[in-house]
Write an enzyme that holds these catalytic residues in place. Structure first.
Site, mmCIF file in Angstrom:
data_model
loop_
_atom_site.group_PDB
_atom_site.id
_atom_site.type_symbol
_atom_site.label_atom_id
_atom_site.label_comp_id
_atom_site.label_asym_id
_atom_site.label_seq_id
_atom_site.Cartn_x
_atom_site.Cartn_y
_atom_site.Cartn_z
ATOM 1 N N HIS A 1 -6.458 -7.423 7.311
ATOM 2 C CA HIS A 1 -5.892 -6.079 7.126
ATOM 3 C C HIS A 1 -4.440 -6.179 6.667
ATOM 4 O O HIS A 1 -3.700 -7.064 7.085
ATOM 5 C CB HIS A 1 -5.973 -5.276 8.426
ATOM 6 N N GLU B 1 -8.240 -1.908 0.198
ATOM 7 C CA GLU B 1 -7.243 -0.968 0.721
ATOM 8 C C GLU B 1 -5.898 -1.233 0.043
ATOM 9 O O GLU B 1 -5.174 -2.145 0.456
ATOM 10 C CB GLU B 1 -7.058 -1.178 2.229
HETATM 11 P P1 13P Z 1 -5.007 5.400 6.624
HETATM 12 O O1 13P Z 1 -6.391 5.983 6.556
HETATM 13 O O2 13P Z 1 -4.187 5.955 7.748
HETATM 14 O O3 13P Z 1 -4.334 5.449 5.305
HETATM 15 O O4 13P Z 1 -5.190 3.851 6.988
HETATM 16 C C1 13P Z 1 -6.092 3.101 6.262
HETATM 17 C C2 13P Z 1 -6.304 1.808 6.947
HETATM 18 O O5 13P Z 1 -5.409 0.988 7.017
HETATM 19 C C3 13P Z 1 -7.608 1.573 7.564
HETATM 20 O O6 13P Z 1 -7.753 0.242 7.929
#
Ligand code: 13P
Length: 235
Positions: free
Chosen positions: A88, A157
């Site tokens: 992450h 992400e």
């Molecule tokens: P947000 O949905 O708060 O942008 O965070 C995304 C995230 O890091 C999920 O792992």
């Protein structure tokens, strides 16, 4: 579809219990067939069979040992946890995990047969350099990672979209996911400012197999609404 709620360092044990009661009942009553995974903080782990999978946001890649402040395999086994988030962006960029450490975690937990939600994503400076730089950056985040691991889920992400309310356009999400699809047959999740208002359209994009939701997943009702949107996509 696969819908994941990442609580990060939010919610107490009591709050997580109340949340799980809402989501589990929603999944049962609506006969949801999509995969729903919640990643609560360690303190909220429970040993209860569930129709919603529980994963951990992190763990140390050993069975047990002298690693102050860490949680290892032995502690996860006590709660029947077989799902973990690795790579992450907050662990990479805030907690300073290196690709080498991340790859070691991946190796250890894949050998233990864990389902792994493996996260990749670029900072804004890289995105601004264009698609080639972006995919190069992501390739570096795959170093030491077995992309043919059967229990792999990849989450794209973009760092600049996490917790900011900003998202790439649908076209941009599709472009990255299409490029990722050439690298792996694993399900591909999108994460970064997913909320009730955009979850449905993002999940409808090609090569998007689900979402990894942070802030907006903290509301059980909002998360259930996103689960409902996923179910509707099938009809
Ligand atoms: P947000 O949905 O708060 O942008 O965070 C995304 C995230 O890091 C999920 O792992």
């Amino acid at each position: 579809m696969i819908l994941c709620a990442n609580f990060k360092a939010n919610k107490t044990r009591q709050e997580t219990r109340a949340y799980m009661a809402v989501v589990e009942s929603f999944v049962a009553v609506n006969e949801i067939e999509d995969t729903v995974i919640v990643f609560p903080p360690f303190t909220a782990l429970e040993h209860t069979p569930r129709n919603v999978l529980i994963g951990v946001q992190n763990a140390y890649p050993v069975s047990n040992g002298a690693f102050t402040g860490e949680i290892a395999l032995e502690q996860l086994e006590e709660f029947d946890i077989k799902t973990i988030l690795i790579g992450h962006s907050e662990r990479r960029h805030v907690l300073g995990e290196t690709q080498e450490q991340i790859a070691e975690k991946f190796r250890f937990f894949s050998e233990q047969g864990f389902a792994i939600v493996y996260c990749v994503g670029e900072p804004l400076t890289i995105r601004e350099q264009g698609n080639e730089a972006l995919m190069c950056y992501i390739d570096d985040q795959f170093v030491g990672i077995d992309l043919s691991y059967p229990d792999l889920i990849v989450a794209y992400e973009p760092v600049w979209a996490i917790g900011t309310g900003l998202t790439p356009s649908n076209k941009e999400i599709e472009a990255v996911h299409t490029a990722l699809r050439l690298k792996t047959t694993a399900p591909l999740l999108y994460g970064g400012s997913v909320k009730v208002d955009n979850a449905g359209e993002i999940m409808a994009l090609s090569n998007v197999d689900g979402v990894l939701v942070g802030s907006a997943s903290l509301s059980a009702n909002d998360f259930c609404e996103m689960i409902a949107q996923a179910a509707e996509l099938k009809q």
